[in-house]
Scaffold this motif. Structure first.
Motif, PDB file in Angstrom:
ATOM      1  N   LYS A   6       0.892  -1.228  -0.104  1.00  0.00           N
ATOM      2  CA  LYS A   6       0.122  -0.037  -0.089  1.00  0.00           C
ATOM      3  C   LYS A   6       0.896   1.186  -0.010  1.00  0.00           C
ATOM      4  O   LYS A   6       0.536   2.374  -0.691  1.00  0.00           O
ATOM      5  CB  LYS A   6      -1.008  -0.090   1.024  1.00  0.00           C
ATOM      6  CG  LYS A   6      -2.043   1.182   1.210  1.00  0.00           C
ATOM      7  CD  LYS A   6      -2.942   0.932   0.026  1.00  0.00           C
ATOM      8  CE  LYS A   6      -4.199   1.905   0.285  1.00  0.00           C
ATOM      9  NZ  LYS A   6      -5.346   1.709  -0.622  1.00  0.00           N
ATOM     10  N   LEU A   7       1.830   1.375   0.682  1.00  0.00           N
ATOM     11  CA  LEU A   7       2.982   2.386   0.785  1.00  0.00           C
ATOM     12  C   LEU A   7       3.326   2.750  -0.761  1.00  0.00           C
ATOM     13  O   LEU A   7       3.835   3.854  -1.055  1.00  0.00           O
ATOM     14  CB  LEU A   7       3.902   2.213   1.874  1.00  0.00           C
ATOM     15  CG  LEU A   7       3.532   2.293   3.313  1.00  0.00           C
ATOM     16  CD1 LEU A   7       4.407   1.673   4.412  1.00  0.00           C
ATOM     17  CD2 LEU A   7       3.081   3.735   3.757  1.00  0.00           C
ATOM     18  N   LEU A   8       3.709   1.651  -1.193  1.00  0.00           N
ATOM     19  CA  LEU A   8       4.193   1.802  -2.603  1.00  0.00           C
ATOM     20  C   LEU A   8       3.242   2.317  -3.467  1.00  0.00           C
ATOM     21  O   LEU A   8       3.601   2.901  -4.430  1.00  0.00           O
ATOM     22  CB  LEU A   8       4.774   0.326  -3.166  1.00  0.00           C
ATOM     23  CG  LEU A   8       6.148  -0.211  -2.620  1.00  0.00           C
ATOM     24  CD1 LEU A   8       6.320  -1.757  -2.989  1.00  0.00           C
ATOM     25  CD2 LEU A   8       7.353   0.717  -2.883  1.00  0.00           C
ATOM     26  N   GLN A   9       1.993   1.497  -3.462  1.00  0.00           N
ATOM     27  CA  GLN A   9       0.956   2.109  -4.201  1.00  0.00           C
ATOM     28  C   GLN A   9       0.582   3.598  -4.162  1.00  0.00           C
ATOM     29  O   GLN A   9       0.274   4.326  -5.101  1.00  0.00           O
ATOM     30  CB  GLN A   9      -0.265   1.252  -3.995  1.00  0.00           C
ATOM     31  CG  GLN A   9      -1.601   1.794  -5.016  1.00  0.00           C
ATOM     32  CD  GLN A   9      -2.668   0.762  -4.424  1.00  0.00           C
ATOM     33  OE1 GLN A   9      -3.116   0.962  -3.328  1.00  0.00           O
ATOM     34  NE2 GLN A   9      -3.371   0.049  -5.424  1.00  0.00           N
ATOM     35  N   GLN A  10       0.712   4.185  -3.003  1.00  0.00           N
ATOM     36  CA  GLN A  10       0.533   5.553  -2.748  1.00  0.00           C
ATOM     37  C   GLN A  10       1.813   6.396  -2.828  1.00  0.00           C
ATOM     38  O   GLN A  10       1.677   7.575  -2.446  1.00  0.00           O
ATOM     39  CB  GLN A  10       0.075   5.698  -1.170  1.00  0.00           C
ATOM     40  CG  GLN A  10      -1.276   5.005  -1.008  1.00  0.00           C
ATOM     41  CD  GLN A  10      -1.863   5.077   0.358  1.00  0.00           C
ATOM     42  OE1 GLN A  10      -0.816   5.122   1.384  1.00  0.00           O
ATOM     43  NE2 GLN A  10      -2.991   4.841   0.660  1.00  0.00           N
ATOM     44  N   ASN A  11       2.890   5.765  -3.437  1.00  0.00           N
ATOM     45  CA  ASN A  11       4.127   6.611  -3.582  1.00  0.00           C
ATOM     46  C   ASN A  11       4.502   7.268  -2.177  1.00  0.00           C
ATOM     47  O   ASN A  11       5.332   8.419  -2.260  1.00  0.00           O
ATOM     48  CB  ASN A  11       3.866   7.874  -4.760  1.00  0.00           C
ATOM     49  CG  ASN A  11       3.424   7.085  -6.077  1.00  0.00           C
ATOM     50  OD1 ASN A  11       4.342   6.380  -6.283  1.00  0.00           O
ATOM     51  ND2 ASN A  11       2.848   7.736  -6.489  1.00  0.00           N
ATOM     52  N   LYS A  12       4.448   6.584  -1.000  1.00  0.00           N
ATOM     53  CA  LYS A  12       4.977   6.845   0.117  1.00  0.00           C
ATOM     54  C   LYS A  12       6.109   6.169   0.502  1.00  0.00           C
ATOM     55  O   LYS A  12       6.703   6.449   1.837  1.00  0.00           O
ATOM     56  CB  LYS A  12       3.691   6.761   1.282  1.00  0.00           C
ATOM     57  CG  LYS A  12       2.616   7.555   1.138  1.00  0.00           C
ATOM     58  CD  LYS A  12       1.535   7.483   2.203  1.00  0.00           C
ATOM     59  CE  LYS A  12       0.441   8.551   1.906  1.00  0.00           C
ATOM     60  NZ  LYS A  12      -0.596   8.389   3.044  1.00  0.00           N
ATOM     61  N   ALA A  13       6.615   5.235  -0.261  1.00  0.00           N
ATOM     62  CA  ALA A  13       7.906   4.727   0.194  1.00  0.00           C
ATOM     63  C   ALA A  13       8.683   4.169  -1.149  1.00  0.00           C
ATOM     64  O   ALA A  13       7.844   4.227  -2.237  1.00  0.00           O
ATOM     65  CB  ALA A  13       7.454   3.439   0.657  1.00  0.00           C
ATOM     66  N   VAL A  14       9.860   3.963  -0.984  1.00  0.00           N
ATOM     67  CA  VAL A  14      10.705   3.429  -2.246  1.00  0.00           C
ATOM     68  C   VAL A  14      10.748   2.124  -2.194  1.00  0.00           C
ATOM     69  O   VAL A  14      11.034   1.423  -1.057  1.00  0.00           O
ATOM     70  CB  VAL A  14      12.112   4.118  -2.078  1.00  0.00           C
ATOM     71  CG1 VAL A  14      13.041   3.488  -3.256  1.00  0.00           C
ATOM     72  CG2 VAL A  14      12.035   5.636  -2.144  1.00  0.00           C
TER      73      VAL A  14
END
Length: 367
Positions: free
Chosen positions: A269-277
């Motif tokens: 989810k963090l990847l999907q939301q561009n909140k993580a690398v």
């Protein structure tokens, strides 16, 4: 008796005076002066007002602060006030930095490279494997590992760091008179004994209450240069920590997981939301953090063909200790205004003497 410490501890005990309000007060006066100032003086400070000023003036429970000092002295705990030089400087970039921290251990809380490794308490074999590999790959690169001493990924990260001779610090959601979970008492002792330690903002006898953990998580996020989420579901402390890290402008990395695995749903989810690398190999992290450095033997050199002006020299001298300095700390130590600071930073960068790191940190190139 430590007179300054008495007032510093007392400041954390006043109702309605949290870290944000305490920092507003400390921008105007020393901790002891908070208790000596008049109501009219206090209420004029932006963010304090008449109600909080009244609570400060009515505070008289110094006996609790005195008991805490006795506990600190008895167990050789190091108090770290927000104005102290050895306070974790990265936290100063966080608007809600703790006013006072308690530390048991020998680790350098301003270590040049700090990474927080977090994740679910009920990890899978995959979560264990990626965590252990990450820590193993970082060994020998002068990195300190931070986590929350919880079951699962936290404990795996701490143990892996110890196994590879790396300092590791556990941030607690309770006082230093106990270890939670109790099953990690031996691990906690080993962390303290092997150049790591235990850190908390909570007084002794503070229990691991549910509402303490999000407060703990902000320290885990704010103390690090980067936060790595190894494995987590959609809800829980790791997602809170990742959100806090984003708010503090820290780099967040995640290991991806299978789309049908709930234990990796939070990472995905963090990847999907561009909140993580996306983190596939440790080299991804090393390159983005600029930690894939030249040999340590390289030294910063100032030559006659690139002389420094007065402000540049002042900044250069402060950074000669080799550590990464937060911008707030540089401002305090140099006394330069915003314009002169920006000019000095640019000048050193153009001379290839200064590195700008994530999280508004700066250090000399090659130091």
């Amino acid at each position: 008796m430590h007179p300054d410490l008495l007032y510093q501890i007392a400041l954390t005990m006043i109702p309605s005076i949290g870290p944000v309000q305490a920092r507003l007060l400390l921008d105007h006066m020393e901790a002891r002066d908070v208790f000596r100032s008049s109501t009219s003086t206090l209420e004029k400070i932006e963010g304090i007002g008449s109600i909080r000023a009244g609570q400060i003036r009515s505070f008289h429970d110094y006996s609790a602060a005195e008991k805490e000092i006795k506990f600190i002295d008895r167990y050789r705990i190091r108090p770290l006030f927000i104005r102290d030089a050895d306070y974790p400087q990265r936290l100063l970039n966080c608007f809600d930095a703790p006013t006072l921290l308690y530390f048991k251990g020998t680790a350098n809380l301003n270590h040049p490279k700090i990474i927080s490794v977090i994740g679910t308490r009920s990890n899978t074999i995959y979560g264990k494997q990626v965590t252990e590999k990450l820590v193993s790959d970082l060994s020998g690169r002068d990195v300190m590992v931070i986590s929350g001493l919880a079951f699962g990924i936290d404990g795996i990260a701490h143990r892996s760091a110890i196994r590879h001779g790396m300092p590791t610090v556990g941030v607690l959601a309770h006082g230093l008179d106990q270890v939670y979970p109790p099953a990690h008492q031996a691990l906690a002792r080993e962390m303290v004994a092997k150049n790591g330690g235990l850190l908390t903002e909570f007084n002794s006898h503070s229990k691991p209450e549910r509402f303490n953990f999000p407060l703990r998580n902000r320290i885990v996020a704010g103390m690090a240069d980067a936060v790595v989420v190894a494995e987590t579901n959609l809800r829980g402390g790791s997602m809170i920590t990742a959100e806090l890290a984003n708010g503090y402008n820290r780099e967040v990395f995640v290991f991806p997981g299978r789309i049908n695995d709930p234990k990796s749903a939070g990472c995905n989810k963090l990847l999907q939301q561009n909140k993580a690398v996306l983190l596939q190999e440790t080299t991804d992290l090393l390159e983005l953090m600029n930690w894939d450095e030249p040999p340590a033997s390289k030294r910063v050199m100032v030559t006659e063909d690139q002389p420094l002006d007065g402000d540049e020299q002042l900044l250069f001298d402060i950074l000669k200790d080799g550590q990464a300095w937060p911008l707030d700390a540089i401002f305090r130590h140099t006394g330069l205004d915003t314009g002169r600071m920006a000019s000095s930073i640019l000048g050193l960068e153009l001379k290839n003497l200064l590195l700008s790191l994530p999280g508004k940190l700066y250090r000399l190139n090659g130091s």
